[in-house]
Design an enzyme around this catalytic site. Sequence first.
Site, short mmCIF file in Angstrom:
data_model
loop_
_atom_site.label_atom_id
_atom_site.label_comp_id
_atom_site.label_asym_id
_atom_site.label_seq_id
_atom_site.Cartn_x
_atom_site.Cartn_y
_atom_site.Cartn_z
N ARG A 17 45.74 47.99 61.70
CA ARG A 17 45.98 48.10 63.14
C ARG A 17 47.45 48.32 63.43
O ARG A 17 47.87 49.41 63.78
CB ARG A 17 45.44 46.85 63.87
N ASP A 18 48.26 47.31 63.25
CA ASP A 18 49.68 47.41 63.61
C ASP A 18 50.40 48.40 62.71
O ASP A 18 51.39 49.01 63.12
CB ASP A 18 50.32 46.03 63.52
N HIS A 209 54.76 36.56 63.51
CA HIS A 209 54.63 38.00 63.30
C HIS A 209 56.02 38.61 63.36
O HIS A 209 56.58 38.79 64.45
CB HIS A 209 53.72 38.58 64.40
N HIS A 211 58.98 41.59 62.34
CA HIS A 211 59.32 42.95 61.93
C HIS A 211 60.65 42.91 61.19
O HIS A 211 61.44 41.99 61.37
CB HIS A 211 59.40 43.87 63.14
N CYS A 242 55.99 49.04 67.11
CA CYS A 242 55.42 49.13 68.45
C CYS A 242 55.78 50.47 69.09
O CYS A 242 56.97 50.80 69.19
CB CYS A 242 55.93 47.98 69.32
N ASN A 251 56.58 46.29 60.14
CA ASN A 251 56.38 44.86 59.93
C ASN A 251 56.98 44.44 58.60
O ASN A 251 57.30 45.28 57.75
CB ASN A 251 54.87 44.56 59.90
#
Length: 312
Positions: A17-18, A209, A211, A242, A251
């Site tokens: 996903r990310d 979470h 980055h 993002c 990430n």
Amino acid sequence: MITDFSERLIVQEVSPRDGLQIEPTWVETPDKIELIDQLSLAGFSRIEAGSFVSPKAIPALRDGDEVFRGILRHPGVIYVALIPNLKGAQRAIDAGANELNLVMSASQTHNLANMRMRCEQSLSAFGDVVSFAAGHPVSLNGSIATTFGCPFEGKIDEDRVLQIVDAYLELGMQGISLADTTGMANPRQVHRLVQRVLTRIPASALTLHFHNTRGLGLSNVLAAYEAGARRFDASLGGLGGCPFAPGASGNICTEDLVNMCEEMGIETGVDLPHLLKLSRGLPALLGHEMPGQVAKAGRNCDLHPAPENLPG
């Protein structure tokens, strides 16, 4: 200093996903499914397998329904879907998601850019999702984007973050994620905020979470771990970023995180050789090199033969 490495660090994989959401190259649905199926074999407890947002906003993940219906479910693995609203929740539940991840920014400006609504509107919409989900076998996680800093507003007041944590808990969220959306966090800041949040929820309900935008990703993991956090998102190969945050890069890299833990004697339960094999296959899938380091350099135990011309 960390003196006790006995508690497991839980790694939660977010690359499907990310990681893929910002990629310009379209990844075919069968390839997404195969990636998730291979990740399911690696020992993760959670895999964020896709999202149910507008295909106009995130075209790279427009096949979320097909992906969730096509993956092989492994016992003990929770398959997570990012959802923006009630419609997304309905689609995700119909497709078989085990957990819904709802996201709101601590920054009003970023929330307007990312979600196209004010934070108060997001919280109101989340209430509808919580009410709907109560009749289905899914858990709910509330993520707070730009927890540690916003590219538009700068530093975020810690009390503001705690207010959102309290609002999420009041709504009925079972889990909370603190997201460093643009990699603006530093270890001292992370340690302090994690300690404060853990006065409200147990470590089992908190995810960090990070980055690696400014190179502090793994340092921030250790600061959070030292403060009591035990759950961390990471992305295979260091993929991600993002689309609505200027300068955001990937990430923290899953295999780099797992390698660091193994070197330090912190158990993760994740199969590092399997991850490295998957990561080394990403350039062929996506058409560019990955930012992860261990896939390039190898593990410390991957020794090389000595040069033949060494002096006697």
